[in-house]
Design an enzyme around this catalytic site. Structure first.
Site, PDB file in Angstrom:
ATOM      1  N   HIS A 224     136.370  82.062 -35.997  1.00 43.95           N
ATOM      2  CA  HIS A 224     136.877  83.448 -35.974  1.00 43.95           C
ATOM      3  C   HIS A 224     136.052  84.293 -35.004  1.00 43.95           C
ATOM      4  O   HIS A 224     135.487  85.335 -35.374  1.00 43.95           O
ATOM      5  CB  HIS A 224     136.858  84.067 -37.374  1.00 43.95           C
ATOM      6  CG  HIS A 224     137.787  85.241 -37.510  1.00 43.95           C
ATOM      7  ND1 HIS A 224     138.388  85.586 -38.692  1.00 43.95           N
ATOM      8  CD2 HIS A 224     138.226  86.152 -36.601  1.00 43.95           C
ATOM      9  CE1 HIS A 224     139.150  86.661 -38.518  1.00 43.95           C
ATOM     10  NE2 HIS A 224     139.063  87.020 -37.247  1.00 43.95           N
TER      11      HIS A 224
ATOM     12  N   ARG B 132     146.035  85.509 -37.574  1.00 50.99           N
ATOM     13  CA  ARG B 132     145.577  85.387 -38.953  1.00 50.99           C
ATOM     14  C   ARG B 132     145.921  83.998 -39.478  1.00 50.99           C
ATOM     15  O   ARG B 132     146.974  83.437 -39.159  1.00 50.99           O
ATOM     16  CB  ARG B 132     146.233  86.444 -39.844  1.00 50.99           C
ATOM     17  CG  ARG B 132     145.652  87.840 -39.689  1.00 50.99           C
ATOM     18  CD  ARG B 132     144.244  87.917 -40.278  1.00 50.99           C
ATOM     19  NE  ARG B 132     143.720  89.268 -40.259  1.00 50.99           N
ATOM     20  CZ  ARG B 132     142.940  89.771 -39.294  1.00 50.99           C
ATOM     21  NH1 ARG B 132     142.640  89.016 -38.251  1.00 50.99           N
ATOM     22  NH2 ARG B 132     142.472  91.000 -39.371  1.00 50.99           N
TER      23      ARG B 132
END
Length: 308
Positions: A271, A223
């Site tokens: 991502h 993250r």
């Protein structure tokens, strides 16, 4: 009839609607903030607007569309309802592939080769055997364990750090806050696969990243909130760190004008290290919807204390 609301940025979940309608004939689907979404039984979420879930009085289940649920748990008004996440075996394989690629990117000097190729520079570097390269995995959950096992199979020296003690064949393991510095001090390529919890926000700051040996590299595929970006850039510019592959960010998509896109030594990926397919997401949401209707135990329920 069961009612489902999508809570995400506009259009993100559009591909899932026909799949969910196929899995749940007669389902009514609305997107927040449409009025019909307020009457939903199930909220399917990715970074929902704070307060939105609390404004849905008939809600019975909150369902993430990913393995991580930090983007939902961060809402201070989150209702006390079951929260489920997606568990996709394909994600584990995909993440392992990404970690192996990132490790080889630095281990075999592809970062330098790509830079040299732009300048027409023919330069070969001394090659090191995998056994002489220490790769450190932050987090020994399902993803971290799978990546560590594969790296060991390729012959790398592998260390891993986890919150609680773990044992893994061929891996030097560390656990607890007191062991983190020792783990970092020997890690040449650091791979972050930690869950995002209050204790891991900002974990990768200047103090901790400077514990890595000079010339170390970072692969961030957990993250964005784990990393203090300015601290990373400072350590890259002063030469302490060699480079970084960054797949996740606090703000996504990363704006095209963001300086990280052009920061020497940094490779930005969008991502994409491991993404569950819409088919898998729809199937698991539908399965839990049916279980909810039948009063059966739900699958992949999140422990809110642990955060996963």
């Amino acid at each position: 009839m069961i009612r489902v609301a999508f809570l995400s940025r506009p259009g993100l979940m559009d591909p899932m609607k026909p799949l969910l309608e196929r899995e749940l004939p007669g389902v009514a689907v609305a997107s927040w903030p449409e009025p019909a979404a307020r009457d939903a039984d199930i909220a399917v979420c990715w970074k929902p607007e704070a307060g939105a879930l609390a404004a849905m009085p008939k809600l019975k289940l909150i369902h993430a569309i990913a393995a991580g649920v930090d983007n939902i748990l961060s809402d201070p008004t989150l209702p006390d309802l079951p929260l489920c996440r997606i568990v996709d075996p394909g994600i584990t394989s995909a993440m392992t592939e990404f970690v192996l690629w990132g490790a080889l990117y630095f281990h075999r000097d592809f970062d330098r080769m790509i830079s040299n190729a732009r300048d027409g520079l023919w330069c070969r570097y001394d090659q090191r055997a995998a056994r002489d390269r220490r790769i450190g995995i932050l987090g020994l959950g399902e993803l971290g364990t799978a990546a560590a096992v594969r790296l060991v199979e390729l012959g790398f020296a592998v260390s891993a750090w986890s919150r609680s003690p773990r044992r893994l064949a061929g891996v030097q393991t560390y656990s607890g806050a007191d062991a983190l510095d020792a783990f970092l001090s020997e890690t040449e390529i650091l791979v972050s696969l930690l869950p995002l919890t209050p204790s891991t926000v900002g974990l990768l700051n200047a103090e901790r990243l400077s514990r890595l040996p000079r010339g170390a590299a970072l692969i961030l595929c957990s993250r964005g909130e784990h990393l203090v970006l300015d601290d990373l850039v400072g350590l890259l510019r002063n030469g302490h760190l060699r480079g970084a592959v960054l797949d996740v960010f606090e703000q996504e998509p990363l704006p095209a004008e963001h300086p990280l896109w052009r920061e020497p030594g940094v490779l930005v990926t969008p991502h994409m290290a491991a993404i569950a397919s819409w088919e898998v997401i729809a199937q698991q949401v539908a399965d839990n919807a049916k279980r909810l209707l039948r009063g059966e135990p739900l699958l992949n329920v999140v422990d809110r204390v642990r955060g996963y």
